[in-house]
Enzyme design. Sequence first.
Site, PDB file in Angstrom:
ATOM      1  N   HIS A  91      36.466  38.303  40.265  1.00 25.39           N
ATOM      2  CA  HIS A  91      36.936  37.338  39.260  1.00 25.39           C
ATOM      3  C   HIS A  91      37.781  36.226  39.876  1.00 25.39           C
ATOM      4  CE1 HIS A  91      40.616  39.976  39.053  1.00 25.39           C
ATOM      5  NE2 HIS A  91      41.202  38.805  38.861  1.00 25.39           N
ATOM      6  N   ASP A 121      34.120  44.419  40.601  1.00 27.47           N
ATOM      7  CA  ASP A 121      35.100  43.339  40.723  1.00 27.47           C
ATOM      8  C   ASP A 121      35.522  43.111  42.175  1.00 27.47           C
ATOM      9  OD1 ASP A 121      36.616  41.232  39.792  1.00 27.47           O
ATOM     10  OD2 ASP A 121      38.378  42.472  39.375  1.00 27.47           O
ATOM     11  N   GLY A 195      47.774  36.546  40.258  1.00 29.66           N
ATOM     12  CA  GLY A 195      47.821  36.086  41.636  1.00 29.66           C
ATOM     13  C   GLY A 195      47.799  37.231  42.632  1.00 29.66           C
ATOM     14  N   ASN A 196      48.186  38.443  42.163  1.00 23.13           N
ATOM     15  CA  ASN A 196      48.087  39.633  43.010  1.00 23.13           C
ATOM     16  C   ASN A 196      46.650  40.127  43.144  1.00 23.13           C
ATOM     17  OD1 ASN A 196      51.296  40.638  42.193  1.00 23.13           O
ATOM     18  ND2 ASN A 196      50.507  40.977  44.263  1.00 23.13           N
ATOM     19  N   SER A 197      45.776  39.693  42.255  1.00 18.87           N
ATOM     20  CA  SER A 197      44.394  40.165  42.244  1.00 18.87           C
ATOM     21  C   SER A 197      43.726  39.948  43.599  1.00 18.87           C
ATOM     22  CB  SER A 197      43.585  39.434  41.169  1.00 18.87           C
ATOM     23  OG  SER A 197      44.036  39.772  39.886  1.00 18.87           O
ATOM     24  N   LEU A 249      17.619  51.779  34.137  1.00 23.88           N
ATOM     25  CA  LEU A 249      16.615  52.460  33.307  1.00 23.88           C
ATOM     26  C   LEU A 249      16.428  51.818  31.943  1.00 23.88           C
ATOM     27  CD1 LEU A 249      17.054  56.290  33.937  1.00 23.88           C
ATOM     28  CD2 LEU A 249      14.978  54.923  34.228  1.00 23.88           C
ATOM     29  N   GLY A 250      17.193  50.771  31.632  1.00 26.61           N
ATOM     30  CA  GLY A 250      17.035  50.106  30.339  1.00 26.61           C
ATOM     31  C   GLY A 250      17.572  50.913  29.173  1.00 26.61           C
TER      32      GLY A 250
END
Length: 345
Positions: A91, A121, A195-197, A249-250
């Site tokens: 992100h 992520d 901001g730590n992400s 597998l839908g």
Amino acid sequence: MEYLKGTSMAQILKISNEHVHQDDRGKFRKVNHDASLMDAYSQAVVSTTDKVSPAVVNIKVSQKTKTRSGSAAGGSGFLISPEGFIVTNCHVAENSERIEVELQDGRNYLADLVGLDPYTDLAVLKIYTENLPYVSFLKDAELRVGQLVIAIGNPFGFQCTVTTGVISALGRTLQSRTGRMIDNVIQTDAALNPGNSGGPLVDSGGMVIGVNTAVIKEAQGICFAIGAGTADYIIGKLIMNGKVRRGYLGIVGQFMQIPLRVIHYNKLKSSTGVKVENLQKHRRIDNQSLQRGDIVVEFNGSPVLGIDSLQRFLNEDTIGKKATLGILRKGHKQEIEVVPGELNE
């Protein structure tokens, strides 16, 4: 500080509490004072910060879609090789037109996006220079609740900010923005802010045990990091292929608790499964044998405990290959064959 590696906060305090002092007669006695307690804790944090912080970077992203404030987005990351590979969150790096990386010594580089994996992520960037400081993932980690952890990042743009805490829980499951579950997530009370992400969560030996990814805004001190085992695997795939391939597998399903009498009658290995609420058709997916209302309880002989369990089985090795599903249909177990396609193909 090698003797502190992998120790919990309680153990560090105990070591410090048993500080040895030599008196005037040459005899060694144990002393008990607050300064010793703080010294051991401080030394562990300072030593680890000195080791790790040169590898932590500040990431500035010019996005294709501007934020509401009209400013560029950004976050943290860390170098995992001297050649310039950087780990951060998906992100942070997605929808980017320009990515700029600032090192702790003030040098700035434009970065290329190597790969994204929104399902965990995670993302990998690359800057082009040599002999860079870097950190490594702790493999086969034996983590313990209560263990000292240190988070380093750039909250609100304040470069190289250090926060400390302990591991609050292990083995958490966190829902990514795609809806897919991320397993083996670390919960910590080390303070994280915007901001730590993408920054590293490290142990007292300076090894990366997780990638900081999320906070619960409504709570105090509940933060999460993607475990080193998951991150190391995903990062390797992104560097090699630019993406992570997964089977599909839908199935649109939901968690299902199976009645006790059905478990005993069918001699099932688990008490839960995935109920098929709907099926998505695709030319490269063979799910014709499945029906709405079926409960998937096994995948190639292994028990399916829930949606996240089924997702784990659907790795890249299953794509295009026949797989055997154990299902419950009208209370009776049977086996059917399916062929998974590739997610987002």
